[in-house]
Design an enzyme around this catalytic site. Structure first.
Site, short mmCIF file in Angstrom:
data_model
loop_
_atom_site.label_atom_id
_atom_site.label_comp_id
_atom_site.label_asym_id
_atom_site.label_seq_id
_atom_site.Cartn_x
_atom_site.Cartn_y
_atom_site.Cartn_z
CE LYS A 18 42.28 -23.39 -36.09
NZ LYS A 18 42.69 -24.71 -36.64
CB CYS A 43 60.20 -26.59 -36.65
SG CYS A 43 60.01 -26.21 -34.90
CD GLU A 65 58.68 -22.93 -33.84
OE1 GLU A 65 59.32 -23.13 -34.90
OE2 GLU A 65 58.05 -23.80 -33.25
CD GLU A 79 59.80 -27.34 -41.55
OE1 GLU A 79 60.29 -27.26 -40.42
OE2 GLU A 79 58.80 -26.68 -41.92
N GLY A 82 39.93 -20.34 -37.82
CA GLY A 82 41.23 -19.70 -37.75
C GLY A 82 41.23 -18.31 -38.37
#
Length: 503
Positions: free
Chosen positions: A199, A309, A275, A405, A237
């Site tokens: 997906k 990232c 990840e 982040e 999901g």
């Protein structure tokens, strides 16, 4: 002409073309069939903010159908055991990607906002090499290992190991590098003999669905082995991470969502590897070349508008050189060309959405309120979702902007008082994805790298991001590795055999 003027003029020239392209659509791939759905959702061109196309809205029914197809393909076909056939199919996929390279490039620039120069690297052409890497690896990889004989209570036993496909894989990817992320999951999973339900991210569905169309139309991969969905909703999901017929979940995205996925997969004891986020530090030592430092730091943070990232978003500099380095970085940042991604002269494109731009701008404004100095940037640029390359100096290493982040072109400069202090600051993060060091003394830089708790590390600009190098992180940057031999083995189970030896 300033970079801002480039945005206003070059992107405006694309408005008519964008309107024409607003009808771009792609199809789901489920059980070998390319399908549409009654409901669709919009995909925007982030360089204009205008409608680019529509993607099928897969729901629970489509997700379940894809998983059933993947389970059947794994259990009833020879895909998991026929290595030679898998090599052939991966070779076909690699060739299909090369044959359709320019169409994929145009789609990626329009939907992802990736600049043309980036599509020649990690956004498109480099990921295609991942497919070839795993096809070639399969040609030599040993799926069995002899352990020799052992004597137990007077009886000799021959022992060996066999590596088997782990089963049905649910793969969920992020928006920032959609082809890279998809192929870094698909390629090793298929090489291992797994079947996959993939997906793509709701912000970039069309480029992911395009991979499914290539698989269906240009390869002999059997029906059900690869299934590709798009959805703007959470429910598909959730099915992919909880369904009892799924054996492995691989996810790339934010750390909070990764934690939710691990919790959802726990009741059925699925293997999960992730990840996730990063807040990587680039350490500048007192002997580093300052011009090289400034150029490297400025252009790195502007790569794909900071939406990476592993980008080094914290710049750790010697305190007595802080102001000089900041001035040099600001000079380079002011010359970073950004604008229309299709223009080959543009280095930086837009952020993916207005929502992401709001997040980035909020982080900058709060950083200034909390004592950081805004050196350059910090403003939105229209049309589209552009944000100026932004430099913040005198940043507190414990502040929000140094810890969270951002996924935007924001570089936070933090002073340090020597190697020991720099290591402490670099490791002062819940993340551990990447990092780097700049120094005239390579051995000194390597010694620094060995003390940094991250999964990858660059010395003097060394590039680790190639198909044969495992990529992943420590701490809350994730679990497991993608690419390389380690990436293949994430999708394998190890079975131990023993046979009593007849005398």
């Amino acid at each position: 002409m300033s970079p801002q003027d480039n945005v206003s003029t070059a992107v405006a020239d694309k408005q008519a073309d964008n309107a024409t392209a607003a009808g771009v659509t792609k199809r789901l791939l489920i059980d070998g069939q390319l399908l549409t759905t009654e409901r669709t959702f919009a995909s925007l061109n982030p360089a204009t903010g205008e409608l680019f196309g529509h993607a099928p809205e897969a729901g629970v029914e489509e997700a379940e159908a894809a998983i059933v197809a993947a389970r059947r393909a794994f259990d009833t076909t020879t895909w998991a055991t026929d290595v030679e056939f898998r090599v052939k199919c991966l070779d076909q996929l690699h060739q299909a990607l090369l044959d359709n390279l320019e169409d994929l490039r145009e789609l990626m620039m329009a939907e992802v906002g990736a600049t043309r120069v980036l599509t020649h690297g990690n956004q498109l052409e480099a990921p295609i090499a991942i497919v070839k890497y795993y096809a070639d690896l399969l040609r030599t990889y040993a799926f069995s290992e002899e352990l020799g004989e052992a004597e137990v209570r007077g009886q000799k036993h021959r022992r060996w190991l066999e590596k088997e496909a782990a089963g049905v894989v649910s793969a969920i990817t992020a928006y920032n590098y959609p082809v890279q992320l998809a192929l870094a999951k698909l390629s090793p999973a298929l090489a291992a003999g797994c079947t996959v339900v993939l997906k793509g991210a709701p912000d970039t569905p069309l480029i992911t669905l395009a991979l499914g169309e290539l698989i269906a139309e240009h390869t002999d991969i059997p029906a059900g082995v690869v299934n590709i969905l798009s959805s703007s909703e959470i429910a598909p999901g959730q099915v992919m991470t909880t369904h009892p017929d799924v054996d492995v979940v691989t996810f790339t995205g934010s750390t909070p969502v990764g934690a939710q996925i691990m919790a959802a997969a726990a009741p059925t004891m699925k293997r999960v590897f992730t990840e996730l986020g990063g807040k990587s530090a680039l350490i500048v030592l007192d002997d580093a070349d300052l011009d090289m430092t400034a150029q490297f730091a400025a252009f790195s943070i502007c790569s794909h508008a900071g939406q990476g990232c592993a980008l080094t978003t914290r710049l750790l500099v010697p305190r007595d050189k802080h102001d000089e380095i900041v001035a040099r970085v600001a000079g380079f940042m002011s010359h970073v060309p950004f604008g229309d991604p299709t223009n080959p002269k543009m280095y930086m494109g837009p952020l993916i959405s207005e929502k992401q731009r709001d997040k980035v701008d909020g982080l900058v404004q709060r950083a200034v309120e909390n004592g950081a100095t805004l050196v350059t940037g910090g403003e939105r640029v229209d049309p589209g979702f552009f944000y100026q390359p932004t430099l913040l100096s005198n940043v507190d290493p414990d502040s929000e902007i140094a810890q969270e982040e951002a996924f935007g072109p924001i570089l936070a400069v933090i002073p340090h008082d020597g190697d020991e202090h720099a290591v402490q600051i670099a490791n002062n993060s819940k993340y551990g994805l990447s990092g780097g060091v700049l120094t005239a003394d390579e051995e000194r830089g390597i010694a620094i790298g060995r003390r940094i708790r991250t999964g990858t590390f660059s010395v003097n600009g060394g590039n680790y991001f190639t198909p044969d190098v495992p990529f992943g992180g420590y701490k809350q940057s994730g679990i497991g590795r993608e690419m390389g031999v380690y990436g293949l083995e994430e999708f394998l189970e190890v079975k131990a055999f023993a046979v009593a030896v007849k005398e």
